[in-house]
Design an enzyme around this catalytic site. Sequence first.
Site, PDB file in Angstrom:
ATOM      1  N   ARG A  54       0.810  -1.238   0.000  1.00 43.84           N
ATOM      2  CA  ARG A  54       0.000   0.000   0.000  1.00 43.84           C
ATOM      3  C   ARG A  54       0.830   1.268   0.000  1.00 43.84           C
ATOM      4  NH1 ARG A  54      -2.592  -3.192   3.595  1.00 43.84           N
ATOM      5  NH2 ARG A  54      -4.416  -4.235   2.724  1.00 43.84           N
ATOM      6  N   LYS A 107       2.555  11.533 -10.701  1.00 39.71           N
ATOM      7  CA  LYS A 107       1.738  10.637 -11.533  1.00 39.71           C
ATOM      8  C   LYS A 107       2.525   9.369 -11.843  1.00 39.71           C
ATOM      9  CE  LYS A 107      -1.339  13.639 -14.143  1.00 39.71           C
ATOM     10  NZ  LYS A 107      -1.734  14.061 -15.497  1.00 39.71           N
ATOM     11  N   GLU A 165       8.758  19.673 -24.421  1.00 40.07           N
ATOM     12  CA  GLU A 165       8.036  19.905 -23.149  1.00 40.07           C
ATOM     13  C   GLU A 165       8.498  21.211 -22.506  1.00 40.07           C
ATOM     14  OE1 GLU A 165       5.553  17.992 -22.396  1.00 40.07           O
ATOM     15  OE2 GLU A 165       5.978  15.940 -23.047  1.00 40.07           O
ATOM     16  N   LYS A 217       6.480  23.566 -13.413  1.00 38.16           N
ATOM     17  CA  LYS A 217       5.610  22.433 -13.100  1.00 38.16           C
ATOM     18  C   LYS A 217       5.208  22.463 -11.625  1.00 38.16           C
ATOM     19  CE  LYS A 217       4.503  17.694 -13.969  1.00 38.16           C
ATOM     20  NZ  LYS A 217       4.817  16.407 -14.555  1.00 38.16           N
ATOM     21  N   GLU A 274      -4.951  16.705  -9.656  1.00 31.67           N
ATOM     22  CA  GLU A 274      -5.647  17.015 -10.914  1.00 31.67           C
ATOM     23  C   GLU A 274      -7.164  17.071 -10.737  1.00 31.67           C
ATOM     24  OE1 GLU A 274      -4.175  16.191 -15.373  1.00 31.67           O
ATOM     25  OE2 GLU A 274      -4.788  14.422 -14.297  1.00 31.67           O
ATOM     26  N   ARG A 287      -4.211  22.017 -13.367  1.00 30.12           N
ATOM     27  CA  ARG A 287      -3.206  21.077 -13.868  1.00 30.12           C
ATOM     28  C   ARG A 287      -3.402  20.765 -15.358  1.00 30.12           C
ATOM     29  NH1 ARG A 287      -0.182  16.386 -10.328  1.00 30.12           N
ATOM     30  NH2 ARG A 287       1.121  15.709 -12.030  1.00 30.12           N
ATOM     31  N   ASN A 289      -1.451  20.108 -20.224  1.00 27.15           N
ATOM     32  CA  ASN A 289      -1.819  19.330 -21.424  1.00 27.15           C
ATOM     33  C   ASN A 289      -1.736  20.150 -22.699  1.00 27.15           C
ATOM     34  OD1 ASN A 289      -2.396  17.116 -19.839  1.00 27.15           O
ATOM     35  ND2 ASN A 289      -4.520  17.713 -19.554  1.00 27.15           N
ATOM     36  N   HIS A 294      -1.155  18.637 -26.112  1.00 31.25           N
ATOM     37  CA  HIS A 294      -1.226  17.186 -25.945  1.00 31.25           C
ATOM     38  C   HIS A 294      -2.508  16.566 -26.504  1.00 31.25           C
ATOM     39  CE1 HIS A 294       2.393  17.643 -23.652  1.00 31.25           C
ATOM     40  NE2 HIS A 294       2.435  16.370 -23.327  1.00 31.25           N
ATOM     41  N   HIS A 325      -1.343  13.786 -28.611  1.00 21.96           N
ATOM     42  CA  HIS A 325      -1.585  12.375 -28.255  1.00 21.96           C
ATOM     43  C   HIS A 325      -2.286  11.632 -29.378  1.00 21.96           C
ATOM     44  CE1 HIS A 325      -1.226  12.723 -23.600  1.00 21.96           C
ATOM     45  NE2 HIS A 325      -0.135  12.224 -24.129  1.00 21.96           N
ATOM     46  N   HIS A 357       7.273  11.040 -28.351  1.00 22.43           N
ATOM     47  CA  HIS A 357       6.200  11.797 -27.705  1.00 22.43           C
ATOM     48  C   HIS A 357       6.410  13.310 -27.905  1.00 22.43           C
ATOM     49  CE1 HIS A 357       3.306  13.054 -24.676  1.00 22.43           C
ATOM     50  NE2 HIS A 357       4.257  13.748 -24.079  1.00 22.43           N
TER      51      HIS A 357
HETATM   52  N1  NAD Z   1       4.419  10.682 -14.986  1.00 19.78           N
HETATM   53  C1  NAD Z   1       4.452  11.779 -15.722  1.00 19.78           C
HETATM   54  O1  NAD Z   1       4.080  12.860 -15.267  1.00 19.78           O
HETATM   55  C2  NAD Z   1       4.961  11.690 -17.124  1.00 19.78           C
HETATM   56  C3  NAD Z   1       5.229  12.884 -17.826  1.00 19.78           C
HETATM   57  C4  NAD Z   1       5.777  12.780 -19.109  1.00 19.78           C
HETATM   58  C5  NAD Z   1       6.010  11.523 -19.665  1.00 19.78           C
HETATM   59  N2  NAD Z   1       5.725  10.392 -18.965  1.00 19.78           N
HETATM   60  C6  NAD Z   1       5.969   9.049 -19.526  1.00 19.78           C
HETATM   61  O2  NAD Z   1       7.345   8.933 -19.820  1.00 19.78           O
HETATM   62  C7  NAD Z   1       7.518   7.948 -20.844  1.00 19.78           C
HETATM   63  C8  NAD Z   1       8.554   8.448 -21.830  1.00 19.78           C
HETATM   64  O3  NAD Z   1       9.741   8.635 -21.141  1.00 19.78           O
HETATM   65  P1  NAD Z   1      11.121   8.927 -21.886  1.00 19.78           P
HETATM   66  O4  NAD Z   1      10.885   9.818 -23.030  1.00 19.78           O
HETATM   67  O5  NAD Z   1      12.049   9.335 -20.811  1.00 19.78           O
HETATM   68  O6  NAD Z   1      11.500   7.507 -22.530  1.00 19.78           O
HETATM   69  P2  NAD Z   1      12.169   6.162 -21.963  1.00 19.78           P
HETATM   70  O7  NAD Z   1      12.074   6.041 -20.511  1.00 19.78           O
HETATM   71  O8  NAD Z   1      11.585   5.050 -22.780  1.00 19.78           O
HETATM   72  O9  NAD Z   1      13.697   6.326 -22.386  1.00 19.78           O
HETATM   73  C9  NAD Z   1      14.036   6.394 -23.756  1.00 19.78           C
HETATM   74  C10 NAD Z   1      15.237   5.517 -24.088  1.00 19.78           C
HETATM   75  O10 NAD Z   1      16.421   6.178 -23.650  1.00 19.78           O
HETATM   76  C11 NAD Z   1      17.255   5.287 -22.914  1.00 19.78           C
HETATM   77  N3  NAD Z   1      17.939   6.138 -21.944  1.00 19.78           N
HETATM   78  C12 NAD Z   1      17.390   6.755 -20.868  1.00 19.78           C
HETATM   79  N4  NAD Z   1      18.282   7.568 -20.303  1.00 19.78           N
HETATM   80  C13 NAD Z   1      19.431   7.453 -20.995  1.00 19.78           C
HETATM   81  C14 NAD Z   1      20.699   8.064 -20.896  1.00 19.78           C
HETATM   82  N5  NAD Z   1      20.969   8.996 -19.977  1.00 19.78           N
HETATM   83  N6  NAD Z   1      21.647   7.709 -21.788  1.00 19.78           N
HETATM   84  C15 NAD Z   1      21.379   6.804 -22.746  1.00 19.78           C
HETATM   85  N7  NAD Z   1      20.193   6.216 -22.919  1.00 19.78           N
HETATM   86  C16 NAD Z   1      19.221   6.534 -22.043  1.00 19.78           C
HETATM   87  C17 NAD Z   1      16.319   4.264 -22.326  1.00 19.78           C
HETATM   88  O11 NAD Z   1      16.989   3.040 -22.094  1.00 19.78           O
HETATM   89  C18 NAD Z   1      15.252   4.144 -23.419  1.00 19.78           C
HETATM   90  O12 NAD Z   1      15.658   3.203 -24.384  1.00 19.78           O
HETATM   91  C19 NAD Z   1       6.154   7.734 -21.461  1.00 19.78           C
HETATM   92  O13 NAD Z   1       5.678   6.456 -21.080  1.00 19.78           O
HETATM   93  C20 NAD Z   1       5.284   8.826 -20.852  1.00 19.78           C
HETATM   94  O14 NAD Z   1       3.932   8.428 -20.697  1.00 19.78           O
HETATM   95  C21 NAD Z   1       5.208  10.457 -17.704  1.00 19.78           C
HETATM   96 ZN    ZN Z   2       4.118  15.294 -22.627  1.00 22.82          ZN
END
Ligand code: NAD
Ligand code: ZN
Length: 368
Positions: free
Chosen positions: A127, A149, A191, A233, A243, A248, A252, A255, A259, A271
């Site tokens: 939990r 999130k 972003e 942020k 949210e 918040r 978006n 987005h 999206h 993305h």
């Molecule tokens: N929770 C939130 O508020 C929030 C906000 C924005 C995005 N997200 C989520 O984040 C995800 C996308 O994240 P992302 O764009 O970071 O992609 P990711 O986590 O898939 O990373 C992209 C690639 O880069 C590699 N990588 C990461 N750091 C590295 C580094 N320093 N050097 C070399 N390689 C590296 C990883 O192994 C991966 O293959 C999505 O699922 C999205 O929904 C969440």
């Molecule tokens: Zn985004």
Amino acid sequence: MAAMFDLEVQHPAELTRVTVKLNVCAEVGELLRTLIGDGRRLQAVVITDERVGELYGEVLLESLGGASFVTYEHRLVPGEASKRLAVADTVYRFLADHGIGRDAVLIALGGGVVSDLAGFVAATWMRGIRLAICPTTLEADIDACFGGKTAVNVPGGKNLVGVFHQPVLVAVDPMCLRTLDSRDVRAGLAESVKHALISSESFFAWHEDNGKAVVSLDEELITELILRNLRVKASIVEKDALERTHTRMLLNFGHTIGHAIEACCEFELRHGECVSLGMLAACRLSVALGLLKESAVTRVEALLKQFGLPTRLADRIEAGPILDTIRNDKKVRGGAPQFVLLENIGRPVVRDDVAESRIREAYESLLA
Ligand SMILES: NC(=O)c1ccc[n+]([C@@H]2O[C@H](COP(=O)([O-])OP(=O)(O)OC[C@H]3O[C@@H](n4cnc5c(N)ncnc54)[C@H](O)[C@@H]3O)[C@@H](O)[C@H]2O)c1
Ligand SMILES: [Zn+2]
């Protein structure tokens, strides 16, 4: 340049310590020890992916071990496909096999995929156990690491299952970006442009002035960019941590159409690249509704191009499937899509009276 700030969210009353500093991974053990204020030998479980673990796992584990944590590491397969319940289940098994208890801290080391999945596991294991995040992509440094999130994807859609769980610590080492693919750095910058467009004209102008140095990962400037983004942020999240209001929603911006493009191009584009297109369409929509001047759109388009972000959709996707996706978006309330639009650079406004024909026109402008 090093800096830190605290964010106090309204509910539940939790504090997230945010530290942006070169080589901070080597200090995470001490930082956590101080924050937790518990002298016992606590368990610290690092969740990372195979690529990031190879690059930065050792230094983090050493730091935790040096601060008297009992350390464990679990690596995921890199990529969005790891953000699902079956993968969360493998992590639960790992935690069970190692007898990880309620006092443990779980540390996400990686991009948004790792922090969303590890955050979800931390929120649900027994939990809820403590979570810390060491982001390693620009997307995660300025967005995903912060705000509480967590999520996994299910067959019905992306991020449909999740829970809010605030990390106790976010430790950002800007120089992890040096090993990141430059396409991913540029995608993350979308972003940052978004945060500027919804918060302040001067932050937007800062991007125009410093764009080149930022893309080349100048240490000072990239650190400043990350801090400024996290402050934008934070100012939004602290007003609406769960949210529950419109506040918040501003995050978006770009987005809704973004999206839809992301879903329809079957994730061929990053993305941030889809957000770039979505922001431009949202700006054009704002002009069509008489809210925004054309000259502002010219500036936005020029900045996106300077960052090497797309401003046109090369692989033509018809408007039909895009509009269908927008109608099914989880952010659509009461049938009418709520759009974040701009009255000026830095002055967002939420509207729920945007005719579908206008959305179509704005989207189709990306195909021209
Ligand atoms: N929770 C939130 O508020 C929030 C906000 C924005 C995005 N997200 C989520 O984040 C995800 C996308 O994240 P992302 O764009 O970071 O992609 P990711 O986590 O898939 O990373 C992209 C690639 O880069 C590699 N990588 C990461 N750091 C590295 C580094 N320093 N050097 C070399 N390689 C590296 C990883 O192994 C991966 O293959 C999505 O699922 C999205 O929904 C969440
Ligand atoms: Zn985004």
